[in-house]
Structures are given as C-alpha cells and as structure tokens.
Design an enzyme around this catalytic site. Sequence first.
Site, PDB file in Angstrom:
ATOM      1  N   GLY A  19      54.587  39.958  29.125  1.00 42.26           N
ATOM      2  CA  GLY A  19      54.880  40.211  30.809  1.00 42.26           C
ATOM      3  C   GLY A  19      54.387  39.317  31.943  1.00 42.26           C
ATOM      4  O   GLY A  19      53.038  38.592  31.890  1.00 42.26           O
TER       5      GLY A  19
ATOM      6  N   THR B 292      48.584  38.542  22.854  1.00 41.89           N
ATOM      7  CA  THR B 292      48.678  37.049  22.659  1.00 41.89           C
ATOM      8  C   THR B 292      46.802  36.851  22.440  1.00 41.89           C
ATOM      9  O   THR B 292      47.068  35.636  21.597  1.00 41.89           O
ATOM     10  CB  THR B 292      48.562  36.640  24.670  1.00 41.89           C
ATOM     11  OG1 THR B 292      49.906  37.098  25.027  1.00 41.89           O
ATOM     12  CG2 THR B 292      48.822  34.956  24.164  1.00 41.89           C
TER      13      THR B 292
ATOM     14  N   THR C 241      46.205  40.012  31.835  1.00 38.92           N
ATOM     15  CA  THR C 241      46.604  40.923  32.045  1.00 38.92           C
ATOM     16  C   THR C 241      46.883  41.653  33.455  1.00 38.92           C
ATOM     17  O   THR C 241      45.722  42.119  33.846  1.00 38.92           O
ATOM     18  CB  THR C 241      45.924  41.915  31.068  1.00 38.92           C
ATOM     19  OG1 THR C 241      46.181  43.539  31.215  1.00 38.92           O
ATOM     20  CG2 THR C 241      44.923  41.878  30.830  1.00 38.92           C
TER      21      THR C 241
ATOM     22  N   ASP D 208      47.362  44.456  34.138  1.00 38.47           N
ATOM     23  CA  ASP D 208      46.273  46.041  34.411  1.00 38.47           C
ATOM     24  C   ASP D 208      44.767  46.013  34.399  1.00 38.47           C
ATOM     25  O   ASP D 208      44.179  46.309  34.731  1.00 38.47           O
ATOM     26  CB  ASP D 208      46.898  47.182  32.951  1.00 38.47           C
ATOM     27  CG  ASP D 208      48.319  47.023  33.359  1.00 38.47           C
ATOM     28  OD1 ASP D 208      48.874  47.037  34.291  1.00 38.47           O
ATOM     29  OD2 ASP D 208      48.640  47.357  32.430  1.00 38.47           O
TER      30      ASP D 208
ATOM     31  N   GLY E  16      49.749  49.863  35.330  1.00 39.49           N
ATOM     32  CA  GLY E  16      48.851  50.395  34.741  1.00 39.49           C
ATOM     33  C   GLY E  16      48.817  51.565  33.175  1.00 39.49           C
ATOM     34  O   GLY E  16      49.402  52.554  33.478  1.00 39.49           O
TER      35      GLY E  16
ATOM     36  N   GLU F 239      51.763  53.940  36.221  1.00 42.08           N
ATOM     37  CA  GLU F 239      52.997  54.287  34.666  1.00 42.08           C
ATOM     38  C   GLU F 239      52.370  54.662  33.988  1.00 42.08           C
ATOM     39  O   GLU F 239      53.161  55.269  33.269  1.00 42.08           O
ATOM     40  CB  GLU F 239      53.532  52.560  34.352  1.00 42.08           C
ATOM     41  CG  GLU F 239      52.645  51.792  33.210  1.00 42.08           C
ATOM     42  CD  GLU F 239      53.021  49.808  33.226  1.00 42.08           C
ATOM     43  OE1 GLU F 239      53.889  50.431  32.587  1.00 42.08           O
ATOM     44  OE2 GLU F 239      52.437  49.598  33.750  1.00 42.08           O
TER      45      GLU F 239
ATOM     46  N   ILE G 232      58.357  43.504  41.230  1.00 42.32           N
ATOM     47  CA  ILE G 232      58.511  42.881  42.682  1.00 42.32           C
ATOM     48  C   ILE G 232      57.487  42.136  42.197  1.00 42.32           C
ATOM     49  O   ILE G 232      56.251  40.885  43.233  1.00 42.32           O
ATOM     50  CB  ILE G 232      58.341  43.077  43.988  1.00 42.32           C
ATOM     51  CG1 ILE G 232      59.908  43.630  44.006  1.00 42.32           C
ATOM     52  CG2 ILE G 232      58.250  42.641  44.985  1.00 42.32           C
ATOM     53  CD1 ILE G 232      60.208  44.780  44.688  1.00 42.32           C
TER      54      ILE G 232
END
Length: 438
Positions: A88, A182, A208, A210, A254, A309, A361
């Site tokens: 991401g 990754t 990451t 997070d 998260g 999340e 965003i």
Amino acid sequence: MSNKNKFKIESLGEPKFKSPLQLSTVRGDNIFSFIKEDDKLVYDLSLENYNQCLKNSEVPQCLEKAGPRQNVFFEPSKSTAAIVTCGGLCPGINNVIRGVVMALHYFYDIKRVIGIPYGYEGLIPDIGHGFVELSPEKVKDIHQFGGTFLGSSRGGQDVSKMVDTLVANKVDMLFAIGGDGTLKGVNAIGEEIQKRNENISVVGIPKTIDNDIDLIDESFGFETAFDVASPILRDAHNEAAGAFNGISIVKLMGRDSGFIAASAALAMPVVNFVLIPEMDFKLEGENGFLAVLKERLDRKKHAVIVVAEGAGQHLFEGENTVKDASGNVKHEDIGLFLKDKIAEHFVDFPVTIKYIDPSYIIRSAPANSSDSVYCSRLAYHAVHGAMAGKTKFVVSTVNNRFVYAPIVEVTKKRKKIDLESEFWFSVLQSTGQPFSIK
C-alpha cells in the site's frame, strides 16, 4: 562465553574495492570516519540485561552500526542497482527512491539504476511492465509528491522467475521498499540468489504506515500519517461540538496495531475514545462502550471517537475470513459498524453522528519534514550496506541509532501497542476513557 549473535548480517564475501568516498579512518580529525565491522550497538540497553550478561559471562546481543565502509564489495563502475516499491501507499516512498538514486550516483558513481514498476509484478517479464531507467534528473523532484513514482502492487510472484530477471539484467543490488510481506519476499529472493551462488545484495527499507514492523523504532511515513490525521481530528471535534449530542467517528489505518490512532489522539488531544486492535471491548452492558459513551454525552454533550481499522473484529462473529493479495486478513468495516450500532442504541436519545474515513488521503500524502529527513538517511544507509556486500537486511533505527538488522528477525511478529505501557497510559490520560471497556 556465548558469542552467538542473532543480529549478525549475512555478507556476499570480502569487500575488496576501495570506497570512492573520501572519508577518514581515524577519529578526531573533523572528518566523518568509515564504519568498522566491529562497530556494534547493544540491542537491549536495560540494566537488567547488562547484569544478566555479566552474571553469565555472555556477550550482549548487538546490532551492526549502519554507514559507509572503507572497502566495498561491488566495483562501482561495473555495478547495476534496482529499486522496487510494493504494498500500500505510504508517505515518503518517493523520498526513499530519490535518496537511493542520488546516493548510488553521487556517492558511488553508479551509472545504471533500474526502476521496477508496479511492485514484484515488474520482475515478471511476461506481465510486460518493462523497466524505468532512473537518474538524478528523473527523480530530483519526486519527493514533493505522495504515492510512488514507480507504482506498486500487492501479492507475491514466482521467486525463481524474479531472480531470473535480476540475473538476466545483471543487477547487483536490489532495494525493496515495503512492509512485512515485501520484506519476507525480498528475503526469499535473497535465499534463491544464495542457492544459485549469485552475488546480488538484497536490501529491505521498511515501509508500513501502521508502524508495526517489530524491533525497529519507527517505519517511515508513520509520523506523517498522524501529522496529517491531526487536523482531521480537530475538524471532527468541531463537527461533534457543533451539534447537541454530536458524535464524530474517525477511522484511521491500523490493521493489526493501533499506533496511528493512538499517536494522532495524543497529537490532537480532542479525542474522547481510542479503539485499537490490541484491546478487546464490548458494546453492550453496564461497562460496555455504548454505556460509557452515554455517560460522556450526558456530561459534555459531544464525543470524538477514533477507531483503528483492525479494532473490534471480535464483534463480527460468524463472518468468513477473506484475505487480500498480500495475504492480510481483510477486516470488516468497524467504523460503519460502530456508526450503525450507536444509531440503533440511541434510537430514543437524540444524537447526531458524523463518520469520517480519511485513510487514502493520508496514505497518499507527501512526507512531512521530519519523515523527509528520516527517508533520506534510510536511503543513504541502505546504499552503504549494499555496496559493502551485505544482504538480506533492513536498515532502520533501533534505540535512536541507524543500524542493519536481519530481515528474518524483524518479520517474526508484528509490533503492537503494549496496553500496560506508558505510551498507552498517556493515551488514556489524554482521552479520559476507562482503562478497559468491558
């Protein structure tokens, strides 16, 4: 005496070429000195660990100090490097790409740097993405933008085919920018390279949003994430306070760890509840979340809720487990779930609910100043390590010092918030929410 060090970095062989960097070999001459191989940093700085090592006559676990070496493994004029970004989006990816290209070109005079488009897909020729030739001119401005200049993708690819591509294109160093999946992928590439007795260095630069990579202090992009989230929480508070019994629910990233939600709440202390994956909570009952929320509304007439999340997934009993291309469990939408449950619970009690999900965003925002500095330094240290012939390592900070750590060590588990830590206690002090909602 035990000398086994779990943080030992693998090497392709003895570095035989003199570094083109004009640095010092001695201290005290006002010139930065080359890092020596015996420059180590103790991992566990606690007095307890110190005393334990003394008692058992053990050498403490140490990490390799990051930085340029006097001798390098690859001959700069004949070397080729490749860069790939996976997973991401995250603030700072372009800064790292730029930093790696600039360091390779200006520090080591490496002429050819290949950009691998769209993640590991770009290493599979049949997919047809091709390559991007990277130069200082091409990347000089990309740090001003979010996202990734090279494109990204999720999911693994055939390791053997990816190594075939690296070998066919005479790549000497592969820099992989990505998170847990990754890093595991680049380590697998490194193992396949080792089986073939090829001399290709593989390096991971932890990305990451997070901040859930284990052992390291912080992954790049994390600080920008809660920086960008902070004014959103301010505005969410304004929305909530502007209505009688107003409630704002803000869902932040998260999946497995709640660092962004917790840090954003501390940075913008207008939040009344922070719900994270590390904590179990119940909705109903005398001490459940809905009852505590009602007490808050009775007292203050508004509430701001920040939810990560991955929080509250235990509330979705009986749901089928679905995974994304990276193998991560796709969570149910806890934000919308909370919105609906709150609306149902307060059917006879007037409330105004606003739900805000700014995740994409935030993910695509450019790095802030602090992250920009961090990204550049990570890139430089990654290049120094690769040029020295080190492989299957990540570069990051541990105990606020730049170090190299084996990929296998940082990917054993996810970093999570300790609910008994001072950090989480600070969040509870800021929000005023109960220690537990049960």
